[in-house]
Scaffold this motif. Sequence first.
Motif, PDB file in Angstrom:
ATOM      1  N   THR A 134     -13.285  -1.987   7.749  1.00  0.00           N
ATOM      2  CA  THR A 134     -13.048  -2.857   6.596  1.00  0.00           C
ATOM      3  C   THR A 134     -11.611  -2.707   6.102  1.00  0.00           C
ATOM      4  OG1 THR A 134     -15.357  -2.738   5.914  1.00  0.00           O
ATOM      5  CG2 THR A 134     -13.765  -3.368   4.221  1.00  0.00           C
ATOM      6  N   PHE A 135     -11.122  -1.481   6.093  1.00  0.00           N
ATOM      7  CA  PHE A 135      -9.762  -1.197   5.621  1.00  0.00           C
ATOM      8  C   PHE A 135      -8.891  -0.792   6.811  1.00  0.00           C
ATOM      9  CE2 PHE A 135     -12.600  -0.272   2.002  1.00  0.00           C
ATOM     10  CZ  PHE A 135     -12.146  -1.254   1.139  1.00  0.00           C
ATOM     11  N   GLU A 136      -8.864  -1.627   7.820  1.00  0.00           N
ATOM     12  CA  GLU A 136      -8.200  -1.313   9.086  1.00  0.00           C
ATOM     13  C   GLU A 136      -6.705  -1.026   8.919  1.00  0.00           C
ATOM     14  OE1 GLU A 136      -7.954  -3.218  13.569  1.00  0.00           O
ATOM     15  OE2 GLU A 136      -9.282  -4.100  12.085  1.00  0.00           O
ATOM     16  N   GLU A 137      -6.022  -1.799   8.084  1.00  0.00           N
ATOM     17  CA  GLU A 137      -4.587  -1.584   7.870  1.00  0.00           C
ATOM     18  C   GLU A 137      -4.322  -0.201   7.279  1.00  0.00           C
ATOM     19  OE1 GLU A 137      -1.041  -3.355   5.057  1.00  0.00           O
ATOM     20  OE2 GLU A 137      -2.643  -4.723   5.698  1.00  0.00           O
ATOM     21  N   ALA A 138      -5.096   0.177   6.261  1.00  0.00           N
ATOM     22  CA  ALA A 138      -4.952   1.501   5.649  1.00  0.00           C
ATOM     23  C   ALA A 138      -5.299   2.589   6.656  1.00  0.00           C
ATOM     24  CB  ALA A 138      -5.843   1.623   4.418  1.00  0.00           C
ATOM     25  N   THR A 194      -4.597   6.838  -0.037  1.00  0.00           N
ATOM     26  CA  THR A 194      -4.149   5.637  -0.718  1.00  0.00           C
ATOM     27  C   THR A 194      -5.333   4.950  -1.391  1.00  0.00           C
ATOM     28  OG1 THR A 194      -2.813   3.629  -0.494  1.00  0.00           O
ATOM     29  CG2 THR A 194      -4.434   4.049   1.240  1.00  0.00           C
ATOM     30  N   ARG A 195      -5.037   4.089  -2.328  1.00  0.00           N
ATOM     31  CA  ARG A 195      -6.081   3.259  -2.927  1.00  0.00           C
ATOM     32  C   ARG A 195      -6.278   2.050  -2.026  1.00  0.00           C
ATOM     33  NH1 ARG A 195      -5.800   0.211  -8.681  1.00  0.00           N
ATOM     34  NH2 ARG A 195      -5.232  -1.538  -7.384  1.00  0.00           N
ATOM     35  N   VAL A 196      -7.523   1.798  -1.636  1.00  0.00           N
ATOM     36  CA  VAL A 196      -7.797   0.689  -0.716  1.00  0.00           C
ATOM     37  C   VAL A 196      -8.493  -0.487  -1.393  1.00  0.00           C
ATOM     38  CG1 VAL A 196      -7.762   2.080   1.382  1.00  0.00           C
ATOM     39  CG2 VAL A 196      -9.916   1.795   0.133  1.00  0.00           C
ATOM     40  N   TYR A 200     -13.804   8.696   1.902  1.00  0.00           N
ATOM     41  CA  TYR A 200     -13.675   7.584   0.968  1.00  0.00           C
ATOM     42  C   TYR A 200     -14.378   7.999  -0.309  1.00  0.00           C
ATOM     43  CZ  TYR A 200     -12.108   4.390   4.638  1.00  0.00           C
ATOM     44  OH  TYR A 200     -11.388   3.783   5.640  1.00  0.00           O
ATOM     45  N   VAL A 201     -13.700   7.815  -1.429  1.00  0.00           N
ATOM     46  CA  VAL A 201     -14.266   8.115  -2.741  1.00  0.00           C
ATOM     47  C   VAL A 201     -14.103   6.850  -3.575  1.00  0.00           C
ATOM     48  CG1 VAL A 201     -14.089   9.558  -4.797  1.00  0.00           C
ATOM     49  CG2 VAL A 201     -13.608  10.540  -2.569  1.00  0.00           C
ATOM     50  N   GLY A 202     -15.207   6.393  -4.181  1.00  0.00           N
ATOM     51  CA  GLY A 202     -15.120   5.158  -4.937  1.00  0.00           C
ATOM     52  C   GLY A 202     -15.998   5.146  -6.158  1.00  0.00           C
ATOM     53  N   HIS A 203     -15.706   4.186  -7.029  1.00  0.00           N
ATOM     54  CA  HIS A 203     -16.439   4.016  -8.280  1.00  0.00           C
ATOM     55  C   HIS A 203     -16.518   2.517  -8.579  1.00  0.00           C
ATOM     56  CE1 HIS A 203     -17.487   4.280 -12.519  1.00  0.00           C
ATOM     57  NE2 HIS A 203     -17.670   5.579 -12.377  1.00  0.00           N
ATOM     58  N   PRO A 204     -17.655   2.029  -9.061  1.00  0.00           N
ATOM     59  CA  PRO A 204     -17.782   0.607  -9.379  1.00  0.00           C
ATOM     60  C   PRO A 204     -16.839   0.112 -10.478  1.00  0.00           C
ATOM     61  CG  PRO A 204     -19.946   1.649  -9.298  1.00  0.00           C
ATOM     62  CD  PRO A 204     -18.921   2.742  -9.211  1.00  0.00           C
ATOM     63  N   ASP A 205     -16.355   1.013 -11.335  1.00  0.00           N
ATOM     64  CA  ASP A 205     -15.482   0.618 -12.430  1.00  0.00           C
ATOM     65  C   ASP A 205     -14.059   1.167 -12.312  1.00  0.00           C
ATOM     66  OD1 ASP A 205     -17.631  -0.701 -13.677  1.00  0.00           O
ATOM     67  OD2 ASP A 205     -18.280   1.165 -14.635  1.00  0.00           O
ATOM     68  N   ALA A 206     -13.732   1.818 -11.216  1.00  0.00           N
ATOM     69  CA  ALA A 206     -12.410   2.447 -11.131  1.00  0.00           C
ATOM     70  C   ALA A 206     -11.643   1.981  -9.891  1.00  0.00           C
ATOM     71  CB  ALA A 206     -12.545   3.968 -11.132  1.00  0.00           C
ATOM     72  N   MET A 218       0.853  -1.175   0.000  1.00  0.00           N
ATOM     73  CA  MET A 218       0.000   0.000   0.000  1.00  0.00           C
ATOM     74  C   MET A 218       0.894   1.233   0.000  1.00  0.00           C
ATOM     75  SD  MET A 218      -2.851   0.990   2.834  1.00  0.00           S
ATOM     76  CE  MET A 218      -3.070  -0.745   3.065  1.00  0.00           C
ATOM     77  N   ARG A 219       0.636   2.099  -0.949  1.00  0.00           N
ATOM     78  CA  ARG A 219       1.464   3.285  -1.097  1.00  0.00           C
ATOM     79  C   ARG A 219       0.710   4.524  -0.625  1.00  0.00           C
ATOM     80  NH1 ARG A 219       3.277   4.889  -6.954  1.00  0.00           N
ATOM     81  NH2 ARG A 219       2.117   6.768  -6.593  1.00  0.00           N
ATOM     82  N   VAL A 220       1.250   5.194   0.390  1.00  0.00           N
ATOM     83  CA  VAL A 220       0.661   6.428   0.897  1.00  0.00           C
ATOM     84  C   VAL A 220       1.186   7.582   0.060  1.00  0.00           C
ATOM     85  CG1 VAL A 220       0.503   7.985   2.880  1.00  0.00           C
ATOM     86  CG2 VAL A 220       0.446   5.502   3.222  1.00  0.00           C
ATOM     87  N   ARG A 221       0.251   8.435  -0.377  1.00  0.00           N
ATOM     88  CA  ARG A 221       0.621   9.560  -1.216  1.00  0.00           C
ATOM     89  C   ARG A 221      -0.069  10.817  -0.719  1.00  0.00           C
ATOM     90  NH1 ARG A 221      -1.768   6.842  -6.099  1.00  0.00           N
ATOM     91  NH2 ARG A 221      -1.768   8.900  -7.001  1.00  0.00           N
TER      92      ARG A 221
END
Length: 180
Positions: free
Chosen positions: A155-159, A65-67, A39-45, A1-4
Amino acid sequence: MRVRDWQDILEDVVESDADPGGWRAVGGDRAGGIGEDLYVGHPDAAVYQLKTYAKNPFEVQGVGTRVARRIDEDLDDLFPSEDSGRFGVQQPIEEDDAEDKASELEEVLKAHADAPTTPDALFDDVMETLDSPAFGPADIEFDDRPEELDDLSSTFEEAEELLDAELDDLVEDTVSRGFE
């Protein structure tokens, strides 16, 4: 996981080839410490997690980061549907295009004023007219945390832990006891 840097994450959203109107967002106060979670998300991205804080009224800093690769069936219920609030990501309009965009926007507003419509339809038409690269439903609370935000964090506890530590370091490095 890359933090940016959080702006690099938004750049990924802007440059995505996904349908601009398919993005969804959940945000609110950070669970521990100053700042906000988003959190920002997309079903296809992809699904991105961002943590930000306002260093001063003119400057926001943060990390992200992307989760996940996309909003899948496991995450779908944690993101808002069409009957929620709305958000949009906007890019600057080139000076040469500003007058044309203003005219197009004026026509959209006239069309919605003259016809029965909904606030969501107006919002979508405005975002499309302005060529917004990402917009859609959002559940964002400015003085609390939506329940779905806590569910996404677990759900994304590590991130969550990694980004919390990175943001805490950023705050510690950039916040002084007085004015800058």
